[in-house]
Design an enzyme around this catalytic site. Sequence first.
Site, PDB file in Angstrom:
ATOM      1  N   ASN A  10     121.113 146.543  92.130  1.00 51.28           N
ATOM      2  CA  ASN A  10     120.792 147.819  91.469  1.00 51.28           C
ATOM      3  C   ASN A  10     119.945 148.769  92.310  1.00 51.28           C
ATOM      4  O   ASN A  10     119.746 149.920  91.924  1.00 51.28           O
ATOM      5  CB  ASN A  10     120.113 147.590  90.099  1.00 51.28           C
ATOM      6  CG  ASN A  10     121.001 146.804  89.152  1.00 51.28           C
ATOM      7  OD1 ASN A  10     122.173 147.145  88.995  1.00 51.28           O
ATOM      8  ND2 ASN A  10     120.488 145.758  88.540  1.00 51.28           N
ATOM      9  N   TYR A  22     111.478 154.315  88.798  1.00 49.46           N
ATOM     10  CA  TYR A  22     111.714 154.062  90.225  1.00 49.46           C
ATOM     11  C   TYR A  22     111.660 155.310  91.106  1.00 49.46           C
ATOM     12  O   TYR A  22     111.840 155.205  92.321  1.00 49.46           O
ATOM     13  CB  TYR A  22     113.066 153.352  90.403  1.00 49.46           C
ATOM     14  CG  TYR A  22     113.111 152.010  89.693  1.00 49.46           C
ATOM     15  CD1 TYR A  22     112.293 150.963  90.110  1.00 49.46           C
ATOM     16  CD2 TYR A  22     113.933 151.798  88.591  1.00 49.46           C
ATOM     17  CE1 TYR A  22     112.306 149.746  89.460  1.00 49.46           C
ATOM     18  CE2 TYR A  22     113.958 150.576  87.929  1.00 49.46           C
ATOM     19  CZ  TYR A  22     113.135 149.557  88.370  1.00 49.46           C
ATOM     20  OH  TYR A  22     113.144 148.342  87.733  1.00 49.46           O
ATOM     21  N   ASN A  73     112.883 143.471  98.841  1.00 48.75           N
ATOM     22  CA  ASN A  73     112.825 143.832  97.423  1.00 48.75           C
ATOM     23  C   ASN A  73     114.093 143.259  96.810  1.00 48.75           C
ATOM     24  O   ASN A  73     115.174 143.858  96.911  1.00 48.75           O
ATOM     25  CB  ASN A  73     112.757 145.350  97.218  1.00 48.75           C
ATOM     26  CG  ASN A  73     112.639 145.706  95.743  1.00 48.75           C
ATOM     27  OD1 ASN A  73     112.766 144.838  94.866  1.00 48.75           O
ATOM     28  ND2 ASN A  73     112.409 146.975  95.459  1.00 48.75           N
ATOM     29  N   GLU A  97     106.973 141.094 100.502  1.00 50.54           N
ATOM     30  CA  GLU A  97     107.686 141.379  99.246  1.00 50.54           C
ATOM     31  C   GLU A  97     107.250 142.758  98.750  1.00 50.54           C
ATOM     32  O   GLU A  97     106.053 143.048  98.711  1.00 50.54           O
ATOM     33  CB  GLU A  97     107.315 140.308  98.213  1.00 50.54           C
ATOM     34  CG  GLU A  97     107.939 140.526  96.854  1.00 50.54           C
ATOM     35  CD  GLU A  97     107.518 139.447  95.838  1.00 50.54           C
ATOM     36  OE1 GLU A  97     106.743 138.533  96.214  1.00 50.54           O
ATOM     37  OE2 GLU A  97     107.954 139.540  94.682  1.00 50.54           O
ATOM     38  N   HIS A  99     107.882 145.796  95.681  1.00 48.47           N
ATOM     39  CA  HIS A  99     108.482 146.314  94.448  1.00 48.47           C
ATOM     40  C   HIS A  99     108.035 147.750  94.268  1.00 48.47           C
ATOM     41  O   HIS A  99     106.831 148.056  94.400  1.00 48.47           O
ATOM     42  CB  HIS A  99     108.077 145.470  93.231  1.00 48.47           C
ATOM     43  CG  HIS A  99     108.569 144.072  93.353  1.00 48.47           C
ATOM     44  ND1 HIS A  99     109.887 143.734  93.180  1.00 48.47           N
ATOM     45  CD2 HIS A  99     107.917 142.934  93.714  1.00 48.47           C
ATOM     46  CE1 HIS A  99     110.031 142.438  93.397  1.00 48.47           C
ATOM     47  NE2 HIS A  99     108.848 141.928  93.730  1.00 48.47           N
ATOM     48  N   ARG A 106     104.618 145.796  83.537  1.00 42.09           N
ATOM     49  CA  ARG A 106     105.884 145.854  82.808  1.00 42.09           C
ATOM     50  C   ARG A 106     106.094 144.557  82.006  1.00 42.09           C
ATOM     51  O   ARG A 106     105.150 143.836  81.744  1.00 42.09           O
ATOM     52  CB  ARG A 106     107.017 146.144  83.807  1.00 42.09           C
ATOM     53  CG  ARG A 106     106.793 147.471  84.549  1.00 42.09           C
ATOM     54  CD  ARG A 106     107.909 147.769  85.514  1.00 42.09           C
ATOM     55  NE  ARG A 106     109.175 147.959  84.818  1.00 42.09           N
ATOM     56  CZ  ARG A 106     110.371 147.928  85.420  1.00 42.09           C
ATOM     57  NH1 ARG A 106     110.441 147.725  86.736  1.00 42.09           N
ATOM     58  NH2 ARG A 106     111.460 148.105  84.725  1.00 42.09           N
TER      59      ARG A 106
HETATM   60  C1  DQA Z   1     111.967 146.094  91.216  1.00 40.95           C
HETATM   61  C2  DQA Z   1     111.335 145.473  89.964  1.00 40.95           C
HETATM   62  C3  DQA Z   1     112.270 144.455  89.342  1.00 40.95           C
HETATM   63  O1  DQA Z   1     111.679 143.911  88.179  1.00 40.95           O
HETATM   64  C4  DQA Z   1     113.570 145.139  88.942  1.00 40.95           C
HETATM   65  O2  DQA Z   1     114.475 144.187  88.410  1.00 40.95           O
HETATM   66  C5  DQA Z   1     114.194 145.886  90.065  1.00 40.95           C
HETATM   67  C6  DQA Z   1     113.322 146.685  90.927  1.00 40.95           C
HETATM   68  C7  DQA Z   1     111.072 147.202  91.805  1.00 40.95           C
HETATM   69  O3  DQA Z   1     111.325 147.576  92.956  1.00 40.95           O
HETATM   70  O4  DQA Z   1     110.186 147.705  91.128  1.00 40.95           O
HETATM   71  O5  DQA Z   1     115.399 145.911  90.232  1.00 40.95           O
HETATM   72  O6  DQA Z   1     112.096 145.077  92.194  1.00 40.95           O
END
Ligand code: DQA
Length: 147
Positions: A10, A22, A73, A97, A99, A106
């Site tokens: 995604n 995002y 990510n 890592e 995000h 969340r």
């Molecule tokens: C994410 C956070 C994840 O929980 C979510 O499923 C994503 C994007 C972020 O970049 O904030 O696809 O990794």
Amino acid sequence: MNVLVLNGPNLGRLGVRQPDVYGTSSYAELEALCVRGGAELGLSVQVRQSEHEGELLQWLHAAADEATPVVLNAGALTHTSVALGDACAMLTAPLIEVHISNVHRRELFRHHSYVSAHATGVIVGLGIEGYVLALSWIASHAGPASS
Ligand code: DQA
């Protein structure tokens, strides 16, 4: 130094996907930011995205074989995939890592990561700038120039 920036499911939909969560930058803009930002730091950055867990695992295996630093990510796979965690455990070069959103503000299911236990560091909630911060850390701490 080569660095891989890997994105999971995604994330190719950035810009149109929940912009309130995002941001409005597109995936193409994220890619350009990482390549340009990396070049300014003396890094050769390859940015990839996949909807498929197996493809991400194969890229991580190659990074393990070549001792390539990784910015990861993994999207939702972060919270669900033991196999992803196992692949991260094989890495020897730094793994950061990232995000985009602050996953800890969340849903509870986003609070656990199979990646974090194997990561050198974790950057959450700073938008796509988090990727550049991760690259900056790698540029100053990984590779022969830093030792
Ligand atoms: C994410 C956070 C994840 O929980 C979510 O499923 C994503 C994007 C972020 O970049 O904030 O696809 O990794």
